[in-house]
Scaffold this motif. Structure first.
Motif, PDB file in Angstrom:
ATOM      1  N   ASP A 105      22.203 -21.802 -22.786  1.00  0.00           N
ATOM      2  CA  ASP A 105      21.783 -22.893 -21.893  1.00  0.00           C
ATOM      3  C   ASP A 105      20.281 -22.877 -21.610  1.00  0.00           C
ATOM      4  O   ASP A 105      19.674 -23.934 -21.406  1.00  0.00           O
ATOM      5  N   HIS A 122      26.260 -26.235 -23.457  1.00  0.00           N
ATOM      6  CA  HIS A 122      27.634 -26.265 -23.952  1.00  0.00           C
ATOM      7  C   HIS A 122      28.004 -24.966 -24.643  1.00  0.00           C
ATOM      8  O   HIS A 122      27.153 -24.261 -25.192  1.00  0.00           O
ATOM      9  N   GLU A 123      29.329 -24.749 -24.652  1.00  0.00           N
ATOM     10  CA  GLU A 123      29.886 -23.496 -25.162  1.00  0.00           C
ATOM     11  C   GLU A 123      29.544 -23.256 -26.645  1.00  0.00           C
ATOM     12  O   GLU A 123      29.154 -22.147 -27.024  1.00  0.00           O
TER      13      GLU A 123
HETATM   14  C1  FAD Z   1      32.113 -25.678 -14.305  1.00  0.00           C
HETATM   15  C2  FAD Z   1      31.646 -25.647 -15.739  1.00  0.00           C
HETATM   16  C3  FAD Z   1      32.398 -26.281 -16.711  1.00  0.00           C
HETATM   17  C4  FAD Z   1      31.979 -26.283 -18.056  1.00  0.00           C
HETATM   18  N1  FAD Z   1      32.734 -26.921 -18.990  1.00  0.00           N
HETATM   19  C5  FAD Z   1      32.352 -26.918 -20.274  1.00  0.00           C
HETATM   20  C6  FAD Z   1      33.138 -27.586 -21.251  1.00  0.00           C
HETATM   21  O1  FAD Z   1      34.175 -28.171 -20.948  1.00  0.00           O
HETATM   22  N2  FAD Z   1      32.705 -27.578 -22.551  1.00  0.00           N
HETATM   23  C7  FAD Z   1      31.566 -26.924 -22.922  1.00  0.00           C
HETATM   24  O2  FAD Z   1      31.211 -26.938 -24.113  1.00  0.00           O
HETATM   25  N3  FAD Z   1      30.790 -26.275 -22.002  1.00  0.00           N
HETATM   26  C8  FAD Z   1      31.157 -26.266 -20.687  1.00  0.00           C
HETATM   27  N4  FAD Z   1      30.384 -25.638 -19.740  1.00  0.00           N
HETATM   28  C9  FAD Z   1      29.114 -25.055 -20.166  1.00  0.00           C
HETATM   29  C10 FAD Z   1      29.264 -23.644 -20.711  1.00  0.00           C
HETATM   30  O3  FAD Z   1      30.031 -22.862 -19.815  1.00  0.00           O
HETATM   31  C11 FAD Z   1      27.849 -23.057 -20.839  1.00  0.00           C
HETATM   32  O4  FAD Z   1      27.113 -23.865 -21.755  1.00  0.00           O
HETATM   33  C12 FAD Z   1      27.831 -21.639 -21.351  1.00  0.00           C
HETATM   34  O5  FAD Z   1      28.592 -20.781 -20.519  1.00  0.00           O
HETATM   35  C13 FAD Z   1      26.394 -21.128 -21.397  1.00  0.00           C
HETATM   36  O6  FAD Z   1      26.382 -19.794 -21.811  1.00  0.00           O
HETATM   37  P1  FAD Z   1      25.090 -18.917 -21.588  1.00  0.00           P
HETATM   38  O7  FAD Z   1      25.440 -17.558 -22.090  1.00  0.00           O
HETATM   39  O8  FAD Z   1      23.899 -19.605 -22.134  1.00  0.00           O
HETATM   40  O9  FAD Z   1      24.852 -18.901 -20.012  1.00  0.00           O
HETATM   41  P2  FAD Z   1      25.806 -18.330 -18.856  1.00  0.00           P
HETATM   42  O10 FAD Z   1      27.238 -18.340 -19.249  1.00  0.00           O
HETATM   43  O11 FAD Z   1      25.373 -19.052 -17.620  1.00  0.00           O
HETATM   44  O12 FAD Z   1      25.356 -16.811 -18.775  1.00  0.00           O
HETATM   45  C14 FAD Z   1      24.087 -16.433 -18.280  1.00  0.00           C
HETATM   46  C15 FAD Z   1      24.235 -15.073 -17.609  1.00  0.00           C
HETATM   47  O13 FAD Z   1      22.941 -14.596 -17.275  1.00  0.00           O
HETATM   48  C16 FAD Z   1      22.988 -14.062 -15.969  1.00  0.00           C
HETATM   49  N5  FAD Z   1      21.618 -14.139 -15.430  1.00  0.00           N
HETATM   50  C17 FAD Z   1      20.952 -15.225 -14.999  1.00  0.00           C
HETATM   51  N6  FAD Z   1      19.720 -14.877 -14.596  1.00  0.00           N
HETATM   52  C18 FAD Z   1      19.607 -13.554 -14.794  1.00  0.00           C
HETATM   53  C19 FAD Z   1      18.555 -12.601 -14.568  1.00  0.00           C
HETATM   54  N7  FAD Z   1      17.377 -12.964 -14.064  1.00  0.00           N
HETATM   55  N8  FAD Z   1      18.812 -11.315 -14.877  1.00  0.00           N
HETATM   56  C20 FAD Z   1      20.001 -10.942 -15.401  1.00  0.00           C
HETATM   57  N9  FAD Z   1      21.017 -11.783 -15.633  1.00  0.00           N
HETATM   58  C21 FAD Z   1      20.819 -13.087 -15.334  1.00  0.00           C
HETATM   59  C22 FAD Z   1      23.976 -14.939 -15.236  1.00  0.00           C
HETATM   60  O14 FAD Z   1      24.487 -14.272 -14.102  1.00  0.00           O
HETATM   61  C23 FAD Z   1      25.037 -15.153 -16.310  1.00  0.00           C
HETATM   62  O15 FAD Z   1      26.000 -14.142 -16.323  1.00  0.00           O
HETATM   63  C24 FAD Z   1      30.791 -25.623 -18.409  1.00  0.00           C
HETATM   64  C25 FAD Z   1      30.038 -24.964 -17.413  1.00  0.00           C
HETATM   65  C26 FAD Z   1      30.462 -24.985 -16.104  1.00  0.00           C
HETATM   66  C27 FAD Z   1      29.622 -24.275 -15.066  1.00  0.00           C
END
Ligand code: FAD
Length: 228
Positions: A105, A122-123
């Motif tokens: 993200d 997105h996932e």
């Molecule tokens: C309610 C909801 C519904 C969703 N539904 C869909 C869907 O239907 N379809 C779809 O494709 N996507 C969906 N998404 C989006 C999808 O969940 C995200 O795109 C995906 O989880 C992003 O993954 P990521 O690893 O980039 O970030 P995240 O999963 O947000 O992980 C980032 C991690 O970094 C940690 N972090 C942040 N800052 C720091 C820091 N300074 N130091 C250490 N750690 C830190 C956070 O605590 C978190 O654990 C949804 C999201 C939400 C919130």
């Protein structure tokens, strides 16, 4: 706004909102939330109509806010990394500092099919990009040219969407069965910029290939292309 107004053509949008209503959901369109307060174990939502003529108070058990995200990158301001709508990465997912990678993200990356820098919430993007960044951190040189898709399930309906699915673009609807099964093509300057697969499955890669094609495409080219 109605549910999906930013994504769908007007007629599909109307259908979808009526569909939610038929499932017992009260859809309050053209209203905006102005405040949220707690009252013992309940929550009070304040809202008003967008033309400000009416005010509403709604008492609820819980609130789920589907409002998108804003990357929390303020702590990186003095890091020397380029920050611009997220952390800017190159096609190997390296930041300005080649020992630091970003994915998911928070990462702002270039997609060659769309010819733009983008951030995806997105996932599919998080999973694919995370793996690519991991490989490159381990010494590979894999370019990230993946065009992410996203999906949603809407009671018995569902869709997968690739590219720029923005209702401000020119939209072509190709229905096998109106609002039950079909494809919406999003065009700009005679190129397909996005594809919405509405209850049409296993076409995401074909949609990606179409978006990568240089065109030019017309409405006639789209008929029956991915929906059959
Ligand atoms: C309610 C909801 C519904 C969703 N539904 C869909 C869907 O239907 N379809 C779809 O494709 N996507 C969906 N998404 C989006 C999808 O969940 C995200 O795109 C995906 O989880 C992003 O993954 P990521 O690893 O980039 O970030 P995240 O999963 O947000 O992980 C980032 C991690 O970094 C940690 N972090 C942040 N800052 C720091 C820091 N300074 N130091 C250490 N750690 C830190 C956070 O605590 C978190 O654990 C949804 C999201 C939400 C919130």
């Amino acid at each position: 706004m109605n549910i999906g107004a930013a994504l769908f053509p007007h007629d599909l949008n109307q259908f979808l909102n009526d569909y939610y209503r038929s499932k017992g959901v009260e859809v309050m369109s053209r209203k905006t939330v102005t405040g949220l307060t707690r009252k013992q174990d309940r929550l009070i939502l304040d809202a008003r109509s967008v033309d400000e003529s009416d005010k509403y108070t709604i008492e609820v058990d819980a609130v789920v806010a589907g409002i998108g995200i804003k990357p929390d990158v303020s702590w990186l301001e003095k890091s020397g990394l380029t920050i611009d709508n997220g952390i800017v990465v190159d096609e190997l997912l390296r930041t300005q500092n080649p020992d630091i990678f970003a994915a998911g993200d928070v990462a702002n990356f270039y997609n060659p099919s769309l010819g733009i820098r983008m951030r995806a919430e997105h996932e599919d993007n998080a999973l694919t990009m995370g793996e690519c960044a991991g490989r490159n951190m381990a010494g590979e040189s894999q370019t990230y040219h993946h065009l992410p898709y996203f999906y949603s399930d809407l009671f018995e309906l569902g869709y997968e969407a690739v590219g720029k699915t923005d209702s401000r673009l020119e939209m072509l609807e190709d229905w096998v069965e109106p609002y039950k099964k079909g494809v919406i093509y999003y065009l700009h300057q005679d190129r397909v910029r996005g594809v919405l697969l509405w209850n049409v499955w296993d076409r995401v890669n074909a949609a990606r290939a179409l978006i990568a094609e240089p065109g030019p495409f017309t409405a006639a080219d789209m008929k029956g292309r991915l929906a059959f």
